[in-house]
Design a protein around this motif. Structure first.
Motif, PDB file in Angstrom:
ATOM      1  N   LEU A 133      -2.826  11.534 -17.609  1.00 33.74           N
ATOM      2  CA  LEU A 133      -3.184  13.123 -17.589  1.00 33.74           C
ATOM      3  C   LEU A 133      -4.782  12.998 -17.860  1.00 33.74           C
ATOM      4  CD1 LEU A 133      -0.762  14.804 -19.975  1.00 33.74           C
ATOM      5  CD2 LEU A 133      -1.551  15.530 -17.829  1.00 33.74           C
ATOM      6  N   GLU A 134      -5.362  12.030 -18.301  1.00 35.43           N
ATOM      7  CA  GLU A 134      -6.939  12.095 -18.238  1.00 35.43           C
ATOM      8  C   GLU A 134      -7.380  11.950 -16.676  1.00 35.43           C
ATOM      9  OE1 GLU A 134      -8.717  13.124 -20.683  1.00 35.43           O
ATOM     10  OE2 GLU A 134      -6.948  13.402 -21.945  1.00 35.43           O
ATOM     11  N   LEU A 135      -6.815  11.078 -16.094  1.00 38.89           N
ATOM     12  CA  LEU A 135      -7.085  11.144 -14.591  1.00 38.89           C
ATOM     13  C   LEU A 135      -6.812  12.234 -13.890  1.00 38.89           C
ATOM     14  CD1 LEU A 135      -8.681   8.906 -13.032  1.00 38.89           C
ATOM     15  CD2 LEU A 135      -6.505   7.891 -12.365  1.00 38.89           C
ATOM     16  N   PHE A 136      -5.868  12.855 -14.060  1.00 35.61           N
ATOM     17  CA  PHE A 136      -5.340  13.976 -13.499  1.00 35.61           C
ATOM     18  C   PHE A 136      -6.376  15.137 -13.615  1.00 35.61           C
ATOM     19  CE2 PHE A 136      -3.183  18.065 -13.335  1.00 35.61           C
ATOM     20  CZ  PHE A 136      -2.687  18.098 -12.165  1.00 35.61           C
ATOM     21  N   LYS A 137      -7.079  15.406 -15.217  1.00 36.59           N
ATOM     22  CA  LYS A 137      -7.770  16.282 -15.323  1.00 36.59           C
ATOM     23  C   LYS A 137      -9.084  16.120 -14.993  1.00 36.59           C
ATOM     24  CE  LYS A 137      -5.560  16.962 -19.838  1.00 36.59           C
ATOM     25  NZ  LYS A 137      -5.918  17.068 -21.383  1.00 36.59           N
ATOM     26  N   SER A 138      -9.435  14.895 -14.138  1.00 37.67           N
ATOM     27  CA  SER A 138     -10.749  14.667 -13.593  1.00 37.67           C
ATOM     28  C   SER A 138     -11.104  15.448 -12.289  1.00 37.67           C
ATOM     29  CB  SER A 138     -11.019  13.347 -13.790  1.00 37.67           C
ATOM     30  OG  SER A 138     -10.230  12.756 -12.658  1.00 37.67           O
ATOM     31  N   TYR A 139     -10.145  16.353 -11.924  1.00 36.73           N
ATOM     32  CA  TYR A 139     -10.505  17.094 -10.480  1.00 36.73           C
ATOM     33  C   TYR A 139     -11.900  17.604 -10.356  1.00 36.73           C
ATOM     34  CZ  TYR A 139      -9.404  21.125 -13.289  1.00 36.73           C
ATOM     35  OH  TYR A 139      -9.167  22.152 -14.184  1.00 36.73           O
ATOM     36  N   GLU A 140     -12.207  18.036  -9.177  1.00 33.32           N
ATOM     37  CA  GLU A 140     -13.483  18.582  -9.160  1.00 33.32           C
ATOM     38  C   GLU A 140     -13.193  19.466  -7.678  1.00 33.32           C
ATOM     39  OE1 GLU A 140     -17.049  15.695  -9.597  1.00 33.32           O
ATOM     40  OE2 GLU A 140     -15.755  15.188  -8.048  1.00 33.32           O
ATOM     41  N   ILE A 141     -13.952  20.437  -7.766  1.00 34.41           N
ATOM     42  CA  ILE A 141     -14.057  21.415  -6.357  1.00 34.41           C
ATOM     43  C   ILE A 141     -15.189  20.998  -5.757  1.00 34.41           C
ATOM     44  CG2 ILE A 141     -13.928  23.884  -5.668  1.00 34.41           C
ATOM     45  CD1 ILE A 141     -12.596  24.480  -8.426  1.00 34.41           C
ATOM     46  N   ALA A 192       3.436  17.783 -10.968  1.00 35.65           N
ATOM     47  CA  ALA A 192       4.440  16.991 -11.370  1.00 35.65           C
ATOM     48  C   ALA A 192       5.391  16.385 -10.374  1.00 35.65           C
ATOM     49  CB  ALA A 192       5.016  17.295 -12.739  1.00 35.65           C
ATOM     50  N   PRO A 193       6.125  17.070  -9.725  1.00 33.63           N
ATOM     51  CA  PRO A 193       7.214  16.666  -8.842  1.00 33.63           C
ATOM     52  C   PRO A 193       6.361  15.833  -7.645  1.00 33.63           C
ATOM     53  CG  PRO A 193       7.548  19.315  -9.031  1.00 33.63           C
ATOM     54  CD  PRO A 193       6.109  18.714  -9.695  1.00 33.63           C
ATOM     55  N   PHE A 194       5.390  16.165  -7.101  1.00 31.98           N
ATOM     56  CA  PHE A 194       4.643  15.266  -6.212  1.00 31.98           C
ATOM     57  C   PHE A 194       4.283  13.846  -6.829  1.00 31.98           C
ATOM     58  CE2 PHE A 194       0.932  13.663  -4.203  1.00 31.98           C
ATOM     59  CZ  PHE A 194       1.331  13.458  -2.874  1.00 31.98           C
ATOM     60  N   ARG A 254     -12.414  27.820  -8.023  1.00 28.43           N
ATOM     61  CA  ARG A 254     -12.406  27.808  -9.557  1.00 28.43           C
ATOM     62  C   ARG A 254     -10.836  27.016 -10.018  1.00 28.43           C
ATOM     63  NH1 ARG A 254     -12.168  30.398 -15.171  1.00 28.43           N
ATOM     64  NH2 ARG A 254     -11.173  31.986 -14.086  1.00 28.43           N
ATOM     65  N   ALA A 255     -10.740  26.265 -10.820  1.00 29.09           N
ATOM     66  CA  ALA A 255      -9.375  25.615 -11.089  1.00 29.09           C
ATOM     67  C   ALA A 255      -9.498  25.342 -12.553  1.00 29.09           C
ATOM     68  CB  ALA A 255      -9.074  24.382 -10.473  1.00 29.09           C
ATOM     69  N   GLU A 256      -8.515  25.583 -13.174  1.00 28.97           N
ATOM     70  CA  GLU A 256      -8.220  25.427 -14.703  1.00 28.97           C
ATOM     71  C   GLU A 256      -7.050  24.572 -15.176  1.00 28.97           C
ATOM     72  OE1 GLU A 256      -6.903  29.682 -16.621  1.00 28.97           O
ATOM     73  OE2 GLU A 256      -9.048  29.436 -16.251  1.00 28.97           O
ATOM     74  N   TYR A 257      -7.013  23.615 -16.009  1.00 28.88           N
ATOM     75  CA  TYR A 257      -6.140  23.213 -16.322  1.00 28.88           C
ATOM     76  C   TYR A 257      -5.309  23.907 -17.354  1.00 28.88           C
ATOM     77  CZ  TYR A 257      -3.055  19.607 -18.935  1.00 28.88           C
ATOM     78  OH  TYR A 257      -2.247  18.735 -19.343  1.00 28.88           O
ATOM     79  N   LEU A 258      -3.863  23.964 -17.305  1.00 28.79           N
ATOM     80  CA  LEU A 258      -2.955  24.664 -18.030  1.00 28.79           C
ATOM     81  C   LEU A 258      -2.320  23.926 -18.929  1.00 28.79           C
ATOM     82  CD1 LEU A 258      -1.559  27.413 -15.759  1.00 28.79           C
ATOM     83  CD2 LEU A 258      -3.447  27.586 -17.285  1.00 28.79           C
ATOM     84  N   GLN A 259      -1.331  23.029 -18.266  1.00 31.31           N
ATOM     85  CA  GLN A 259      -0.658  21.990 -19.150  1.00 31.31           C
ATOM     86  C   GLN A 259       0.023  20.969 -18.452  1.00 31.31           C
ATOM     87  OE1 GLN A 259       2.355  24.336 -21.138  1.00 31.31           O
ATOM     88  NE2 GLN A 259       3.700  24.653 -19.282  1.00 31.31           N
TER      89      GLN A 259
END
Length: 92
Positions: free
Chosen positions: A59-67, A42-44, A18-23
């Motif tokens: 950010l919207e693209l970053f938040k589109s992760y999946e497992i 962010a650094p990477f 599981r993963a959850e977006y924090l900020q």
């Protein structure tokens, strides 16, 4: 033919469950052994010069992760990181 799989016990295999977006570009990542890591991507992302990676500063693209099969990935493996780095809490 016989296939033999050997695993080094000094290098265990982990799975993301599981993963959850924090900020910003930080995710809290949960693993199958109960460990939880917070990873700041962010650094990477900001240091990369490759446009295929820099696009995830959106950010919207970053938040589109999946497992998928124990891996954390974006856009059908367009962006993926070694699970061992995620487990350690830093992208190397």
């Amino acid at each position: 033919m016989r296939i033999i799989e050997q695993y080094n016990s000094d290098n265990p295999i982990y799975s993301v469950v599981r993963a959850e977006y924090l900020q910003d570009y930080t995710l809290r990542i949960y693993f199958d052994d109960g460990k939880i890591s917070e990873v700041d991507f962010a650094p990477f992302l900001k240091q990369s010069h490759h446009p295929a990676i820099k696009k995830y500063l959106d950010l919207e693209l970053f938040k589109s992760y999946e497992i998928v099969n124990g891996d954390l990935n974006w856009n059908d493996f367009d962006l993926i990181f070694p699970v061992s780095d995620l487990y350690d809490g830093e992208i190397k």
